[in-house]
Design a protein around this motif. Structure first.
Motif, short mmCIF file in Angstrom:
data_model
loop_
_atom_site.label_atom_id
_atom_site.label_comp_id
_atom_site.label_asym_id
_atom_site.label_seq_id
_atom_site.Cartn_x
_atom_site.Cartn_y
_atom_site.Cartn_z
N GLU A 78 4.52 -13.69 2.06
CA GLU A 78 4.51 -12.36 2.06
C GLU A 78 3.22 -11.56 1.20
OE1 GLU A 78 9.30 -11.82 2.44
OE2 GLU A 78 8.39 -11.38 0.58
N PHE A 79 2.32 -10.59 1.68
CA PHE A 79 1.29 -10.01 1.32
C PHE A 79 1.54 -8.53 1.66
CE2 PHE A 79 0.21 -14.33 1.57
CZ PHE A 79 -0.71 -14.51 0.52
N GLY A 80 1.35 -7.77 0.66
CA GLY A 80 1.24 -6.27 0.92
C GLY A 80 1.14 -5.37 -0.19
N LEU A 81 1.42 -4.09 0.15
CA LEU A 81 1.57 -2.97 -0.85
C LEU A 81 2.87 -2.31 -1.05
CD1 LEU A 81 -1.71 -1.98 0.46
CD2 LEU A 81 -1.72 -2.55 -1.47
N TRP A 122 -7.38 -3.33 5.70
CA TRP A 122 -6.61 -2.24 6.38
C TRP A 122 -6.26 -1.06 5.14
CZ3 TRP A 122 -1.61 -0.84 4.84
CH2 TRP A 122 -0.94 0.13 5.69
N ALA A 123 -6.02 -1.45 3.99
CA ALA A 123 -5.65 -0.33 2.89
C ALA A 123 -6.74 0.51 2.56
CB ALA A 123 -4.82 -0.93 1.66
N PRO A 128 -7.82 4.70 -1.87
CA PRO A 128 -9.01 4.52 -2.46
C PRO A 128 -8.98 3.49 -3.88
CG PRO A 128 -8.18 6.71 -3.19
CD PRO A 128 -7.28 6.10 -1.87
N ARG A 129 -7.60 3.15 -4.36
CA ARG A 129 -7.28 2.42 -5.41
C ARG A 129 -5.80 1.92 -5.22
NH1 ARG A 129 -4.42 3.75 -10.71
NH2 ARG A 129 -5.18 2.28 -12.13
N THR A 130 -6.03 0.69 -5.54
CA THR A 130 -4.63 -0.31 -5.56
C THR A 130 -4.64 -1.05 -7.07
OG1 THR A 130 -5.78 -2.03 -4.63
CG2 THR A 130 -4.32 -0.49 -3.11
N VAL A 131 -3.37 -1.36 -7.30
CA VAL A 131 -3.31 -2.05 -8.75
C VAL A 131 -2.38 -3.39 -8.27
CG1 VAL A 131 -3.60 0.01 -10.05
CG2 VAL A 131 -1.05 -0.63 -9.10
N CYS A 132 -2.24 -3.99 -9.51
CA CYS A 132 -1.44 -5.03 -9.09
C CYS A 132 -1.29 -5.65 -10.80
CB CYS A 132 -1.89 -6.30 -8.41
SG CYS A 132 -3.60 -7.10 -9.07
N MET A 133 -0.11 -6.39 -10.85
CA MET A 133 0.12 -6.92 -12.25
C MET A 133 0.36 -8.30 -12.17
SD MET A 133 3.83 -5.13 -13.54
CE MET A 133 5.28 -5.95 -12.77
N ILE A 134 -0.25 -9.12 -12.89
CA ILE A 134 0.08 -10.55 -12.99
C ILE A 134 0.12 -11.22 -14.19
CG2 ILE A 134 -1.36 -12.75 -12.38
CD1 ILE A 134 -3.08 -10.95 -10.29
N HIS A 135 1.36 -12.05 -14.14
CA HIS A 135 1.39 -12.88 -15.40
C HIS A 135 0.07 -13.42 -16.12
CE1 HIS A 135 3.16 -15.75 -17.99
NE2 HIS A 135 4.30 -15.33 -17.81
N LEU A 165 -2.61 -5.85 -16.13
CA LEU A 165 -2.65 -4.73 -15.00
C LEU A 165 -4.30 -4.57 -14.63
CD1 LEU A 165 -0.52 -2.23 -16.76
CD2 LEU A 165 0.42 -4.08 -15.45
N LEU A 166 -4.49 -4.96 -13.32
CA LEU A 166 -5.68 -4.83 -12.68
C LEU A 166 -5.67 -3.66 -11.45
CD1 LEU A 166 -4.53 -8.19 -12.67
CD2 LEU A 166 -6.99 -8.15 -12.83
N GLU A 167 -6.71 -3.37 -11.40
CA GLU A 167 -7.08 -2.21 -10.25
C GLU A 167 -8.34 -2.72 -9.41
OE1 GLU A 167 -8.24 1.57 -12.38
OE2 GLU A 167 -9.65 0.82 -13.28
N ARG A 168 -8.26 -1.94 -8.27
CA ARG A 168 -9.37 -2.08 -7.24
C ARG A 168 -9.64 -0.88 -6.75
NH1 ARG A 168 -9.62 -3.09 -1.70
NH2 ARG A 168 -11.26 -4.39 -0.96
N ILE A 169 -10.96 -0.45 -6.93
CA ILE A 169 -11.40 0.78 -6.39
C ILE A 169 -12.33 0.65 -5.48
CG2 ILE A 169 -12.21 3.04 -7.14
CD1 ILE A 169 -11.27 2.63 -10.00
N VAL A 170 -12.12 1.57 -4.18
CA VAL A 170 -12.98 1.22 -3.17
C VAL A 170 -13.93 2.48 -3.50
CG1 VAL A 170 -13.10 1.60 -0.80
CG2 VAL A 170 -10.92 0.80 -1.51
N ARG A 171 -15.36 1.89 -3.32
CA ARG A 171 -16.43 2.75 -3.49
C ARG A 171 -17.07 2.89 -2.18
NH1 ARG A 171 -15.38 2.36 -8.57
NH2 ARG A 171 -16.03 1.06 -10.14
#
Length: 171
Positions: A78-81, A122-123, A128-135, A165-171
């Motif tokens: 499973e992958f998504g937002l 797709w997103a 313009p910005r998504t985040v994720c949190m990873i152990h 905590l990580l972020e990805r910003i679409v430029r």
């Protein structure tokens, strides 16, 4: 309607009730849940998860995809937002949180990158910005996130855990 995304090897689509057995296999695997809750999920928890995914699409117009192999139809992961309204510090606010899980037999084949690339492509059209949190000990997920443009912006607090905590910003 949730989109159906395809790649060379995968189909990404919204969950249905018929997906319960495959999802239960996924979420009851201790390797899958090692860094997500630390224990396999019960049938009740998996069913609630599927309903939550359906609700995301209905209410927010984004959500999680069930990822299957194109050739066999087998569940890969499973992958998504999502917007889980997590009590994480610092808070995510309204920024969609990317997440992914995959059955161990599919690791090391580039499928996670393929699936997440499809989701983020797709997103990128509307987010313009998504985040994720990873152990911090989840090296494969940290490596995948970095390859797809996520950068660390904080060490968070989530319950008793201190995720990256990580972020990805679409430029």
């Amino acid at each position: 309607m949730p989109p159906i995304l395809t790649t060379d090897r995968l189909i990404l689509r919204a969950h249905t009730a018929a997906d319960f057995p495959g999802c239960y296999t996924l979420w009851s695997d201790p390797d899958v849940t090692r860094f997500i809750g630390g224990r396999p999920s019960t049938q009740e928890e998996v069913w609630s998860r599927i309903l939550r995914y359906v609700g995301h699409w209905e209410v927010l117009n984004y959500g999680y995809f069930l990822v299957t192999e194109r050739q066999t139809g087998a569940v890969v992961g499973e992958f998504g937002l999502a917007d889980f309204r997590r009590n994480v510090v610092p808070p995510f606010g309204d920024t969609p949180e990317a997440g992914w899980v995959m059955l161990p037999q599919y690791h090391g084949k580039g499928l996670a990158r393929e699936a997440l690339t499809a989701v983020l492509t797709w997103a990128d059209q509307t987010m313009p910005r998504t985040v994720c949190m990873i152990h911090p000990d989840n090296a494969p997920s940290l490596k995948l996130a970095a390859k797809l443009g996520y950068t660390e912006y904080a060490r968070g607090q989530y319950g008793e855990h201190t995720p990256i905590l990580l972020e990805r910003i679409v430029r």
